[in-house]
Design a protein around this motif. Structure first.
Motif, PDB file in Angstrom:
ATOM      1  N   ILE A  12      42.692  54.231  77.265  1.00  0.00           N
ATOM      2  CA  ILE A  12      41.528  53.715  77.840  1.00  0.00           C
ATOM      3  C   ILE A  12      41.644  53.775  79.459  1.00  0.00           C
ATOM      4  O   ILE A  12      41.435  53.263  80.293  1.00  0.00           O
ATOM      5  N   ALA A  13      42.074  55.194  79.755  1.00  0.00           N
ATOM      6  CA  ALA A  13      42.059  55.510  81.299  1.00  0.00           C
ATOM      7  C   ALA A  13      40.956  55.929  81.766  1.00  0.00           C
ATOM      8  O   ALA A  13      40.130  56.504  81.188  1.00  0.00           O
ATOM      9  N   SER A  14      40.566  55.606  82.923  1.00  0.00           N
ATOM     10  CA  SER A  14      39.375  56.143  83.465  1.00  0.00           C
ATOM     11  C   SER A  14      39.585  57.629  83.756  1.00  0.00           C
ATOM     12  O   SER A  14      40.645  58.212  83.511  1.00  0.00           O
ATOM     13  N   LEU A  29      31.359  58.616  92.626  1.00  0.00           N
ATOM     14  CA  LEU A  29      32.288  57.793  93.133  1.00  0.00           C
ATOM     15  C   LEU A  29      31.813  56.394  93.112  1.00  0.00           C
ATOM     16  O   LEU A  29      32.463  55.178  92.521  1.00  0.00           O
ATOM     17  N   ILE A  30      30.634  56.212  93.128  1.00  0.00           N
ATOM     18  CA  ILE A  30      29.908  54.687  92.857  1.00  0.00           C
ATOM     19  C   ILE A  30      29.968  54.150  91.657  1.00  0.00           C
ATOM     20  O   ILE A  30      30.185  53.325  91.327  1.00  0.00           O
ATOM     21  N   PHE A  31      29.747  55.386  90.642  1.00  0.00           N
ATOM     22  CA  PHE A  31      29.843  55.106  89.266  1.00  0.00           C
ATOM     23  C   PHE A  31      31.062  54.678  88.916  1.00  0.00           C
ATOM     24  O   PHE A  31      31.331  53.745  88.249  1.00  0.00           O
ATOM     25  N   LYS A  84      43.514  45.686  79.539  1.00  0.00           N
ATOM     26  CA  LYS A  84      43.617  46.445  80.840  1.00  0.00           C
ATOM     27  C   LYS A  84      44.995  45.992  81.621  1.00  0.00           C
ATOM     28  O   LYS A  84      45.752  46.683  81.980  1.00  0.00           O
ATOM     29  N   ASN A  85      45.248  44.653  81.592  1.00  0.00           N
ATOM     30  CA  ASN A  85      46.138  43.942  82.499  1.00  0.00           C
ATOM     31  C   ASN A  85      47.794  44.309  81.688  1.00  0.00           C
ATOM     32  O   ASN A  85      48.437  45.109  82.209  1.00  0.00           O
ATOM     33  N   GLU A 133      34.394  50.448  86.975  1.00  0.00           N
ATOM     34  CA  GLU A 133      35.600  49.563  86.923  1.00  0.00           C
ATOM     35  C   GLU A 133      35.422  48.141  87.236  1.00  0.00           C
ATOM     36  O   GLU A 133      35.918  47.176  86.572  1.00  0.00           O
ATOM     37  N   GLU A 134      34.475  47.921  87.955  1.00  0.00           N
ATOM     38  CA  GLU A 134      34.115  46.509  88.067  1.00  0.00           C
ATOM     39  C   GLU A 134      33.757  45.924  86.976  1.00  0.00           C
ATOM     40  O   GLU A 134      33.926  44.469  86.573  1.00  0.00           O
TER      41      GLU A 134
END
Length: 1516
Positions: free
Chosen positions: A814-816, A707-709, A756-757, A714-715
């Protein structure tokens, strides 16, 4: 994988109770915990009230995959609540009864049928005496589950059917009584020094009697002269002396004896397979105190049945119940657990002898007694109103009775859950929202607000199994879902549209399992999936051709295993009778059928091949392991799911922003692979079914690290390259290897954010980009990245090359791993479930209104994941017997609404649970949950405005704020900033609350009940590879140690000091082999295993486990004459605090923990402990003899002032220096922790360390990584990069703690290096290999940091600083660019001047000397110039003169250097002129750095500028 990651399981049990068909029972000595094992392999723990024996199920231990046959206690000590369980397939487990953690698990080839736990005369704790399907008696250690020794038979060896261990009266030794299945009684006498390395231990005597297949054998505890033997047909009493039969009783009609025991010497209790208890009075000839004892039996005096304990109705049981007679102080109980899951307890009636005699004379029939307690899991479940929540409860409200959920599968990418049900429908729901709806406040109950769900109808009858093949391997269509049902059909669905694509009807039985073939099969088979059915058939159905390729159906017995030999085109099917069928996959031809040994060999050969294939880590073996284990037992499926979840996790990693990450890791390909390998799903939902007939419960596994990863990556994906560089991440250009010029990297940064946007104007940007060689970059990288990434990169490459406009396509590539919103939902769910609601009303308000957490509406059932994937899961039924204390305050947020009674109770319970009970369950839960909460809130705090409020809410909030202020542009930004800071502050509050305030708040409510976080657990994670978890663990550990206070810390230190591995200074130089043995035995590397050499026996064998404060662990055990060999005699005095380690691997774990824990306490609190014994401070130097040292450590009991600090610092230093060995690899968290602690506590360790060795060791590690990000970069690094980063940090800590020591040591090393450089030919290794050469940059950075931070300390050591600086700076660069440009910080000092024309540097020392460096000749000359420190100096512009000034001496001197003819000969510097200057008033107040400055106006005149602004001119 499961053990290191921090995983928090949460269970949704659902409305129906799990089946619990009891196979064994056990009640703890304090009568507080009842344990029942069942035929499906689960173990249930029940909370018992000792007074009334009322019980409620507390938690379920999941781990065994076969019936649990034995449950015994593992320890005598009352505080050690451990239990050993053993199952029918040889698995043994040691469980902690308090938190349900599995501390040790083994799988033996032998199967035990009976275990007696017995405390032998000379051991500290109990030993397990086991018998079973083998011909010996195995004696095992309950904690390590290792066999200590074996008792074998000489005469007629056979399986042993019953055993009884006892200590005869007035004797020291123990006696083992046993009877074999063929009726031979044997006796062993134990002396107490048996071990498995000696010759076999045979019986002392044996005698044949006629008793076959005895079930139990018990010796009467009161007088030890009679023995009760029970067989199924009859029971008999024997004389213990000569084993003659005294009396015998045949079983009642249609019943068989199951066991029995003595109540007193003249009464016995027996029980039958019908679950009844029979009480008999023994005849006179069976009672040793009677004068008739051992006489002929008389007819009228037969054993007399005077009482029967039974249930009211005669319900037929499907299998014999587990029964046990429990002897209490006042009364005895008969305990019974049956196949229906009922537990019954009878009080054994006490009838006086006279009454029995009267009854016997009248020949009265026996009296009957009913059980006084009777309960079951099902009953506990039915008492719960409302019933426990399930994952699809919202749908069960529509139908009258809930439809059972029978199978489920979780799709992490879309965060959806697919559930098959009993009525043949398949439901697809969004996972996190559904769970939130069941557990948290907020989602309304009306239909319109439900998370949307989709129902697929296609099966008639139960859906047995589901498979989404693309999760196992990306070669399959993403949208395909397969389901197998009880209607013999396999259906292929389209996940997105919900349509039924095809229905395969090939089998003639219900489908039990669906599998995916491994990736090395032929192309046609790769398009297939494999299905197994209950008609013993296996098929391969092709999803592409939509038809059955192979039908393998002639198996006579149920299919148990499926293996693959893809290269030979073989499918290998193992059946339950042990036969193996080999099928050709392409043709469907049966190649051969094998039995016996051959069959086993073929199966094991498949395993070997699977290992070779799957070794690449890309998951060949997940498919194999998936099909290895039995298909019958659901528990197995469950573990399989657990074990393969990481493989899957890697495989569904649709890497997002692949090129972005490559930019980050451009310099370090290894790191990129490492990241991808360590990526795991933030949430996995796994169905849990204890029995094939049961409905499924669901377990949510939150992987905190994953989760942290996801949150961090993302950040980072949104960061500009500039911010990334601030974190120390270097973006590189492949062509020239230097950092990219800013504009290019800025453009690339924009590129990411746009993709991304919007991903709309891709075309234009791409054309822009190509001149920066992006396409080139992809080509270069593609070769290295693993196959799974390749496809993605190629598609990107195409997009880049063809410049087509495919905005959507690019974006989806480029999806997570999970959509961002899903990741945030998972985080929201996790924090809402773990937060301690109700302790701090202000914080709760912040959580709800700003952070967007939601309150739970039911008490949560947590789980604990431990060794080997074994788990304990909290059952919801503890609430049944919980009394709600009166006067409970409810949280204010709940509106005063009229609730029915039961819902009101639920709300009260939830409030108590979240605030108190949650933290009183167990130390493991507290540790895991606090760690998760702190790590998560720190992560969210470090992100920009991470709040879980829905956007509309945020918007409203900002608008409300905006109404107060004028909404100009500036004001809005300010509001936004205010909002962000509020959110950050909220997370920070949450973190501090759990880290520091929680214990006191709970203590205030209910003293002594709070289960503190485990120090040991935090110590293990001191250097966890996920930085957020590492920092959280460090915070929590330090908070906990601070809270303990001095006394608590001292106790802790004393109990752990005995495990500190010992490294003495007097080690002789030993051969490599022995050296290895030493590091193995002592360094306690995180690997388990057995060390080499004789170290093991001596450190474990001669009873020197309880070592006194710090007098080391493997003291005598190395085969290396270590100096403490004689200590063993006195070490017994120290009282034992921690349970002794019972195996070598446990000892190593303890040693690792001890080193880190003592290191932390020493580093953080060392100063305050050391003041306690000043009188011994100097008394113990290394030169003293052993005896003296020994006395003092006994006097003090514990002296951190000398011994312990010394031993700890030596252990830490050893971990830094020790060469890599198999037991202690180069980069382990343990070594990282040692590096970290050497830095943190350097002032404490310094007296005992060789400072230069430590510094060089650290430099060596820190110069190995090229460009390693700093500690603010939160994604995990490779172990090497991580060690490098830690070492750099430690160096800076040491340098700031002891600047003088650092500078002088480094200068000394530089001098040594320079000497070596002059005689370079005499040394055999090239100087470029030396640490000082490799670490130049690192040393310079440290020096510059010291100058910036601690100018005044450094000012006194300028000559040394200059030595170091000149070593680190490249002389050619210095020639070209000058000192001021290369190390600007050094030139801040007025005492240093560089003349580039004559290439000289002058340094004014604190001693008043002048050091003049001749860079041309590489030498330095010291001139005594002033009697006081030199304040300032300067070369004249033409380099002929040097002027120096000392303010303390009030003197200014001019110096001239004369050289011999043509620059040959000796150059001399002499004073040409000196002036006295006016004294400066109150020098002391001024900063010495700014005191005075010398500036040359021309070649002959110099100005002295003082701090008060006055200037004076002097001429040469």
């Amino acid at each position: 994988m499961v053990s290191t990651n921090l995983v928090v399981p949460v269970v949704l049990w659902g409305p129906t109770a799990p089946t619990h068909c009891i196979s064994s029972v056990f009640l703890s000595d304090d009568q507080c915990t009842l344990v029942t094992g069942c035929y499906d392999g689960q173990i249930c723990l029940w909370q018992v009230e000792p007074a009334t024996l009322k019980m409620s199920p507390r938690c379920l231990l999941v781990g065994h995959s076969a019936p649990v046959l034995c449950l015994v206690r593992a320890s005598l000590l009352p505080e050690n609540n451990f239990l050993v369980s053993s199952s029918e397939n040889g698995e043994m487990c040691t469980w902690d009864l308090i938190d349900g953690k599995c501390t040790e698990a083994v799988k033996l080839p032998q199967v035990h049928t009976q275990i007696q736990s017995y405390h032998t005369a000379n051991s500290e704790d109990v030993r397990l005496f086991c018998i079973g399907y083998y011909a010996e008696i195995m004696v095992m250690d309950p904690f390590s589950l290792e066999v200590i020794y074996v008792l074998s038979s000489k005469v007629k060896p056979d399986w042993i059917s019953a055993i009884h261990v006892l200590r005869p009266m007035r004797r020291k030794d123990d006696v083992v009584l046993a009877i074999t299945t063929t009726g031979t009684v044997k006796v062993w006498t134990l002396t107490g020094n048996e071990n498995k390395h000696a010759e076999p231990i045979y019986e002392n005597e044996s005698k044949e009697i006629r008793c076959l297949n005895a079930i139990t054998m018990n010796c009467c505890a009161q007088n030890q002269r009679t023995v009760l033997l029970v067989c199924t047909k009859y029971w008999q009493i024997y004389d213990a002396g000569d084993f003659t039969v005294l009396c015998s009783v045949i079983a009642p009609a249609r019943e068989r004896w199951q066991g029995g025991d003595f109540i007193t010497s003249d009464r016995v209790m027996l029980w039958t397979d019908e679950g009844k208890g029979y009480l008999y009075k023994l005849p006179a000839n069976c009672i040793p105190d009677n004068k008739e004892f051992h006489s002929k039996s008389v007819v009228r005096d037969a054993p007399y049945l005077y009482y029967v304990l039974q249930h009211a109705g005669d319900k037929v049981l499907s299998c014999p119940p587990a029964m046990k007679l429990l002897m209490g102080q006042q009364s005895h109980f008969l305990l019974r657990g049956d196949s229906e899951g009922y537990i019954s307890v009878w009080n054994v009636p006490e009838v006086p002898l006279d009454n029995i005699s009267i009854l016997q004379a009248k020949q009265m029939p026996p009296r009957i007694q009913k059980p006084h307690v009777c309960t079951s899991l099902v009953e506990a479940w039915s008492m719960m109103d409302p019933p426990p929540v399930g994952i699809l409860d919202q749908l069960s409200r529509i139908t009258d009775s809930p439809v059972k959920l029978t199978s489920s599968i979780y799709l992490p990418q879309q965060s959806r859950l697919v559930i098959g049900r009993e009525d043949g429908s398949i439901v697809i729901v969004p996972a996190t929202q559904t769970v939130m709806m069941q557990l948290l406040v907020g989602i309304k109950q009306n239909f319109s607000d439900w998370p949307s769900h989709q129902i697929l109808y296609g099966h008639r009858g139960r859906v047995n199994c589901l498979l989404c093949p693309s999760m196992v391997h990306p070669r399959y269509e993403k949208s395909h879902l397969l389901s197998g049902g009880i209607d013999f059909a396999v259906c292929l669905w389209d996940l997105y549209s919900g349509s039924l694509l095809h229905r395969f009807c090939v089998h003639a039985g219900e489908i039990t399992q669906l599998l995916v073939p491994p990736e090395s099969c032929s192309p046609r088979i790769l398009k297939c999936i494999c299905s197994v059915a209950s008609d013993h058939s296996v098929t391969l159905v092709s999803l592409q051709e939509r038809k059955c390729v192979t039908l393998a159906s002639r198996h006579l017995f149920p299919v148990v295993t499926i293996k693959w030999r893809p290269l030979d085109d073989f499918l290998i099917v193992g059946c339950s009778d042990g036969s193996v069928y080999v099928w050709q996959m392409e043709t469907g031809h049966l190649d051969r059928v094998l039995h016996g040994m051959l069959a086993e060999e073929v199966l094991s050969a498949c395993d070997e091949q699977a290992l070779e294939d799957g070794g690449g880590g890309s998951g060949g073996n997940a498919a194999n392991s998936a099909s290895e284990m039995g298909m019958a037992n659901p528990a197995v499926h469950f573990f399989r799911g657990l074990k393969s979840r990481n493989m899957n996790a890697i495989r569904h990693a649709t890497q997002r922003g692949i090129h972005q990450l490559q930019q980050l890791q451009g310099h370090n390909q290894g790191n990129f692979d490492f990241l991808m390998k360590h990526r795991s799903n933030p949430l996995v939902i796994q169905g849990l079914r204890t029995n094939p007939k049961d409905a499924e419960s669901h377990i949510l596994f939150f992987d905190i690290e994953g989760l942290i990863f996801e949150l961090h990556s993302e950040e980072y994906a949104q960061m500009t390259p500039a911010t990334l560089e601030a974190l120390g991440v270097h973006l590189q250009n492949p062509k020239d290897g230097k950092s990219m010029h800013i504009d290019a990297s800025k453009k690339i940064g924009d590129f990411f954010s746009k993709v991304k946007n919007k991903a709309v104007d891709v075309e234009k940007i791409l054309k822009d980009k190509d001149k920066h060689g992006l396409v080139q970059k992809f080509k270069e990288k593609t070769e290295i990245v693993e196959k799974k990434v390749q496809a993605k990169v190629e598609s990107l490459q195409k997009a880049v090359e063809t410049h087509e406009e495919q905005p959507q396509d690019l974006k989806s590539k480029i999806a997570s791993k999970m959509e961002v919103t899903h990741v945030m939902e998972v985080a929201q769910l996790l924090l809402s479930l773990l937060h301690s609601w109700g302790l701090d009303p202000h914080l709760d308000k912040v959580c709800e209104s700003q952070l967007g957490l939601l309150r739970p509406i039911v008490p949560i059932s947590y789980g604990v994941l431990s060794k080997a994937g074994y788990m304990s899961l909290l059952l919801p039924t503890w609430q049944n017997n919980y009394e709600i204390p009166p006067g409970l305050q409810l949280p204010s947020s709940s509106k005063k609404r009229m609730l029915p009674e039961e819902l009101q109770r639920l709300e009260h319970l939830t409030a108590i649970f979240t605030s108190r009970l949650h933290w009183e369950l167990s130390t493991t839960l507290t540790s895991n949950h606090i760690l998760a909460l702190v790590a998560m809130s720190n992560t969210l705090m470090s992100m920009s405005a991470a709040s879980f409020l829905p956007d509309s809410e945020k918007h409203k909030k900002l608008q409300r704020l905006a109404q107060y202020a004028e909404s100009t542009q500036g004001a809005e930004e300010e509001l936004l900033a205010h909002h962000t800071s509020q959110i950050k502050q909220g997370w920070s509050l949450l973190s501090t609350h759990h880290c520091f305030l929680l214990p006191d708040k709970i203590e205030a409510l209910e003293p002594k009940k709070f289960k503190r976080p485990q120090v040991e657990m935090m110590v293990k994670r001191w250097q966890h590879h996920c930085i957020e978890i590492r920092e959280a663990a460090q915070q929590i550990l330090l908070g906990e140690l601070t809270r303990m206070g001095k006394k608590g810390r001292k106790q802790l230190v004393e109990s752990w000091a005995q495990y500190l591995p010992l490294y003495t200074h007097t080690e002789p130089i030993v051969g490599a082999q022995q050296m290895a043995a030493m590091t193995n035995n002592q360094a306690g590397g995180s690997g388990g295993g057995v060390g080499t050499g004789s170290g093991i026996n001596s450190s474990m064998g001669n009873g020197s486990g309880s070592m006194s404060g710090g007098q080391g662990m493997s003291a005598g055990g190395n085969g290396v004459g270590s100096s403490d060999q004689q200590d063993e005699d006195y070490e017994e005095e120290e009282e034992e605090i921690i349970r002794k380690p019972s195996s070598l691997s446990e000892l190593k774990r303890k040693q690792t923990t001890a080193v880190i824990l003592l290191g932390v306490i020493g580093a953080e609190f060392g100063q305050d402990i050391s003041q306690e014994s000043p009188n011994h401070r100097g008394s113990i130097s290394l030169g003293h003899t052993n005896t003296e040292r020994r006395k003092s450590s006994v006097v003090e009991g514990f002296g951190i002032a000398n011994n312990l600090a010394r031993l700890t610092s030596m252990a830490l230093a050893h971990l830094l220096y020790a060469p890599p060995s198999p037991k202690l690899p180069q980069y382990t968290p343990l070594r990282r922790a040692a590096i970290d602690l050497l830095g943190r506590g350097f002032t404490v360790w310094e007296p005992y360390l060789d400072v230069s060795k430590v510094l060089l060791g650290l430099l060596e590690i820190s110069c190995e990584g090229k460009s390693v990000p700093n500690l603010n970069y939160k994604l995990p690094l490779t172990p090497q990069a991580d060690a490098c980063r830690t070492a750099r940090h430690a160096l800076r800590l040491i340098a700031t703690a002891r600047p003088a020591a650092f500078i002088t040591t480094m200068a000394r090393e530089v001098a040594r290096y320079n000497t070596m450089q002059q005689n370079a030919q005499s040394i055999n290794t090239p100087l470029t290999q030396s640490v000082l050469y490799k670490a130049k940059g690192e040393i310079l950075q440290c020096v510059e940091m010291l100058i910036d931070k601690m100018q005044s300390e450094i000012a006194g050591l300028l000559v040394e600083v200059m030595d170091i600086a000149l070593h680190c700076v490249d002389s050619n660069e210095l020639k070209g660019r000058g000192l001021a440009e290369l190390c600007p910080s050094i030139c801040k000092f007025n005492q240093i001047s560089h003349c580039s024309q004559t290439r000289r540097i002058a340094v004014g020392a604190n001693s008043g000397n002048l050091a003049i460096y001749e860079l041309r000749q590489n030498k330095c000359q010291m001139i005594p110039a002033h009697t006081y420190p030199i304040t300032s100096l300067a070369f004249s512009p033409d380099g002929k003169y040097l002027v120096s000034y000392s303010c303390a001496e009030n003197r200014l001197s001019f110096w001239q250097t004369s050289t011999g003819m043509f620059g040959l000969g000796q150059s001399q510097t002499r004073c040409t002129k000196g002036y006295s200057t006016a004294p400066i008033p109150d020098v002391s107040r001024l900063n010495p750095m700014r005191l005075a400055k010398l500036v040359w106006i021309n070649n002959r005149t110099v100005t002295l500028m003082l701090a008060d602004g006055s200037e004076t001119r002097f001429n040469v």
